[in-house]
Design an enzyme around this catalytic site. Structure first.
Site, PDB file in Angstrom:
ATOM      1  CE  LYS A 152       4.396 -11.430  -3.299  1.00  0.00           C
ATOM      2  NZ  LYS A 152       5.688 -11.969  -3.784  1.00  0.00           N
TER       3      LYS A 152
ATOM      4  NE  ARG B  34       4.892   6.509  18.150  1.00  0.00           N
ATOM      5  CZ  ARG B  34       6.127   6.715  17.718  1.00  0.00           C
ATOM      6  NH1 ARG B  34       6.490   6.369  16.490  1.00  0.00           N
ATOM      7  NH2 ARG B  34       7.008   7.321  18.489  1.00  0.00           N
TER       8      ARG B  34
ATOM      9  CE  LYS C  16       0.465 -14.419  -8.151  1.00  0.00           C
ATOM     10  NZ  LYS C  16       1.477 -13.708  -8.971  1.00  0.00           N
TER      11      LYS C  16
ATOM     12  CG  ASP D  26       6.248 -16.058 -11.653  1.00  0.00           C
ATOM     13  OD1 ASP D  26       6.442 -15.047 -10.960  1.00  0.00           O
ATOM     14  OD2 ASP D  26       6.202 -17.207 -11.181  1.00  0.00           O
TER      15      ASP D  26
ATOM     16  CD  GLU E 271       2.516 -16.435 -12.074  1.00  0.00           C
ATOM     17  OE1 GLU E 271       2.853 -17.583 -11.723  1.00  0.00           O
ATOM     18  OE2 GLU E 271       2.193 -15.530 -11.274  1.00  0.00           O
TER      19      GLU E 271
END
Length: 285
Positions: free
Chosen positions: A137, A102, A169, A224, A202
């Protein structure tokens, strides 16, 4: 050459944690039903189409479970596969094969799905100068393998975590009071701490791009959620003085136009947060 985050120690620690999570005090299904001395074999069957990833990792996993297991690899990481292909055969103690099964499948299915989608997007921007990047992410405690899969699929890694590169950011900029304030505070911090980290900032508008240019002291300017036309203006404005990265809301339909705007990098969170796994199966024979 493996990236710096892929070390024998980091891979071993990941496998140890993953096996402990799955096995606990024993694989009682296998221990109860399979004779301890039974020796069998199984093969990794591909049940879809895509880019194979995780074969090398599978070798580490089998070895961690039982060093006596023998792996015969027929398809390597990065190879294009189709339904019915056999990636490898594993032979040895039946209980060991079942205990490792697994974890091997969970890793390989996820990694192969990421590699497949990465390969697909890199083909969409082929012929441009843009490089495809991943993001942070990622799945907690599985980032290393997900970023490895991006490399296998032909993409490139962005920073690994918060520690190895600075990205200022929108929230950083807003909390700091603006582009100039955020960059200046960061430069002072790095000097005070004696750290040599790349700085990326950013920007959301051409005005912020200009403010970043006027301030200087960064490695890369992120564009962005800009339209391809605005990105093209920004790239012209920057004029090669700094690296450029497109980010935010980039889809399969828009990525080619984004690449053709002239940016150096395109970061796509969907590489790791929205990818469908490739169907694989470990079958006894």
């Amino acid at each position: 050459m493996k990236p710096t985050y892929l070390t024998e120690q980091s891979i071993s620690e990941f496998i140890s944690r993953a096996l402990a999570e799955d096995i606990g005090d024993g694989d009682h299904s296998s221990l109860a039903s399979i004779p301890a001395d039974a020796r069998k074999q199984a093969r990794l069957l591909v049940k879809g189409e895509g880019v194979l990833a995780g074969v090398e990792l599978a070798g580490y996993i089998f070895n961690a479970v039982d060093p006596d297991l023998q792996l015969q690899v027929t398809l390597q990481d990065g190879e294009i596969v189709k339904y019915g292909d056999v990636a490898f055969t594993v032979k040895g103690k039946a209980q060991s094969i079942l205990t490792a099964e697994r974890l091997v499948l969970n890793c390989m299915q996820r990694m192969s799905g990421i590699a497949t989608y990465t390969h697909y997007l890199t083909r969409l921007i082929a012929g441009t100068n843009a490089k495809l990047l991943d993001t942070r992410k990622t799945t907690p405690n599985f980032r290393m393998m997900e970023k490895w899969a991006v490399l296998i699929g032909g993409g490139a890694n962005h920073r690994f975590g918060l520690f190895d590169m600075i990205i200022l950011k929108d929230n950083h900029v807003d909390y700091a009071g603006g582009i100039r304030e955020a960059i200046t505070a960061t430069q002072n911090y790095l000097k005070e701490k004696g750290k040599d980290l790349r700085i990326e900032v950013e920007t959301r508008t051409l005005e912020e791009v200009q403010e970043a240019l006027d301030t200087g002291g960064v490695r890369r300017i992120m564009l962005d959620n800009m339209s391809p036309d605005m990105m093209r203006e920004a790239v012209t404005l920057i004029g090669g003085r700094y690296e450029t990265e497109a980010s935010g809301g980039i889809t399969e339909e828009t990525i080619r136009a984004v690449a053709e705007s002239g940016v150096d990098f395109i970061s796509v969170g969907a590489l790791t947060h929205s990818t469908k796994s490739l169907d694989l199966s470990l079958k006894a024979f």
